[in-house]
Every structure is written in structure tokens, then in C-alpha cells.
Design a protein around this motif. Structure first.
Motif, PDB file in Angstrom:
ATOM      1  N   ASP A  13       0.658  -0.877  -0.074  1.00  0.00           N
ATOM      2  CA  ASP A  13       0.070   0.279   0.108  1.00  0.00           C
ATOM      3  C   ASP A  13       0.949   0.808  -0.249  1.00  0.00           C
ATOM      4  N   GLU A  15       0.382   4.123  -0.579  1.00  0.00           N
ATOM      5  CA  GLU A  15      -0.242   5.154  -0.147  1.00  0.00           C
ATOM      6  C   GLU A  15       0.346   5.318   1.913  1.00  0.00           C
ATOM      7  N   LYS A  16      -0.043   4.021   2.058  1.00  0.00           N
ATOM      8  CA  LYS A  16       0.420   4.230   3.561  1.00  0.00           C
ATOM      9  C   LYS A  16       1.461   4.007   3.894  1.00  0.00           C
ATOM     10  N   SER A  17       2.462   3.558   3.186  1.00  0.00           N
ATOM     11  CA  SER A  17       4.119   3.139   3.317  1.00  0.00           C
ATOM     12  C   SER A  17       4.123   4.588   3.317  1.00  0.00           C
ATOM     13  N   ARG A  19       2.500   8.067   4.340  1.00  0.00           N
ATOM     14  CA  ARG A  19       2.134   8.265   4.886  1.00  0.00           C
ATOM     15  C   ARG A  19       3.250   7.855   6.252  1.00  0.00           C
ATOM     16  N   TRP A  87       1.985   5.229  15.727  1.00  0.00           N
ATOM     17  CA  TRP A  87       1.391   4.555  14.638  1.00  0.00           C
ATOM     18  C   TRP A  87       0.817   3.612  14.683  1.00  0.00           C
ATOM     19  N   PRO A 117       5.363  -0.568   7.830  1.00  0.00           N
ATOM     20  CA  PRO A 117       4.301  -1.427   7.028  1.00  0.00           C
ATOM     21  C   PRO A 117       3.952  -2.518   5.718  1.00  0.00           C
TER      22      PRO A 117
END
Length: 136
Positions: A13, A15-17, A19, A87, A117
Motif C-alpha cells: 500500500d 500511500e500507507k507507506s 504516510r 502509529w 508497513p
């Protein structure tokens, strides 16, 4: 002498990484690759590219057997520790040079390991002499 200036990490992911590395670690988001399947970040010296590997399966490996791990020097170990806890990060070890259980109530004095992540190991330290042969 050759110097490292770029690392690419595959992400389930992206986008998760992004962030995680932007909000928790403190790297700067530079921009998306033209394909939008990758993005560039920077720690001020190195380019770090996050690449979306989509639906491909990649098993998470335990610490010591991971696909890659990175060493990251931070200005404030306690602040980084707190952001990682907020987090919800997982900590396999409270030191970079050995494998010791982590007490989530005790901030390590020098360094610790954490999973990103995607299950990659990050060695986090505030000790500028952590890695032999490096210069800050």
C-alpha cells in the motif's frame, strides 16, 4: 568512492507507506512517478522511491531474515519512538546490535528495530557512530 543516493522499496500500500515515512520517520514527499505506481521521497541526501507492487503476495519474514533492512539516524530517539507507538508499529528488538525483547513502556537509550508497513526492518538510532564507516 561510490556513494549511496537511492533506494527503492516495494510496497503493498504505497500511500500507507508514504504516510508512515513522511509522518512518522520524517522524510519529505517529492512527487509521484509518471506512472503513478511509484513516488519519490527524500531524507535530504538520498532519494527513496516507494513502488506499488499491487496484489502480488510477498510473505513477511522475521527479523534477521528480512528482504531488506535500512538504518535510519534520527535527531530525537524518544520522539521517533513515540510517533512509532502512536502509529501502532511493531518492534522486534530494542537494540540494533542484538535481539532483545522490547518493553513498550521503556524508551531504548540508543537504538531499536521496528517493522515498516511492509515488514521491512528499520534500525532506528540517534547514535551517529552506530554504523562503522559512516559519516554525518
Amino acid at each position: 568512492m561510490a556513494q549511496l543516493r537511492h533506494v527503492a522499496l516495494w510496497c503493498r500500500d504505497m500511500e500507507k507507506s508514504r504516510r508512515f515515512y513522511e509522518e512518522v520517520i520524517g522524510w519529505e514527499f517529492i512527487g509521484y512517478r509518471p506512472s503513478r505506481r511509484g513516488l519519490d521521497m527524500s531524507d535530504g541526501t538520498n532519494n527513496i522511491t516507494l513502488l506499488d507492487y499491487g496484489t502480488q503476495e510477498r510473505p513477511t519474514l522475521g527479523e534477521g531474515h528480512e528482504y531488506i533492512h535500512l538504518g535510519i539516524l534520527v535527531d530525537n530517539l524518544e520522539d521517533t519512538w513515540k510517533r512509532l507507538h502512536a502509529w501502532g508499529a511493531k518492534f522486534p528488538s530494542k537494540t540494533v546490535k542484538g535481539r532483545y525483547d522490547v518493553d513498550s513502556n521503556e524508551i531504548p537509550d540508543r537504538a531499536f528495530k521496528v517493522f515498516d508497513p511492509d515488514g521491512n526492518i528499520l534500525d532506528i538510532t540517534s547514535d551517529k557512530k552506530e554504523w562503522v564507516g559512516t559519516a554525518v
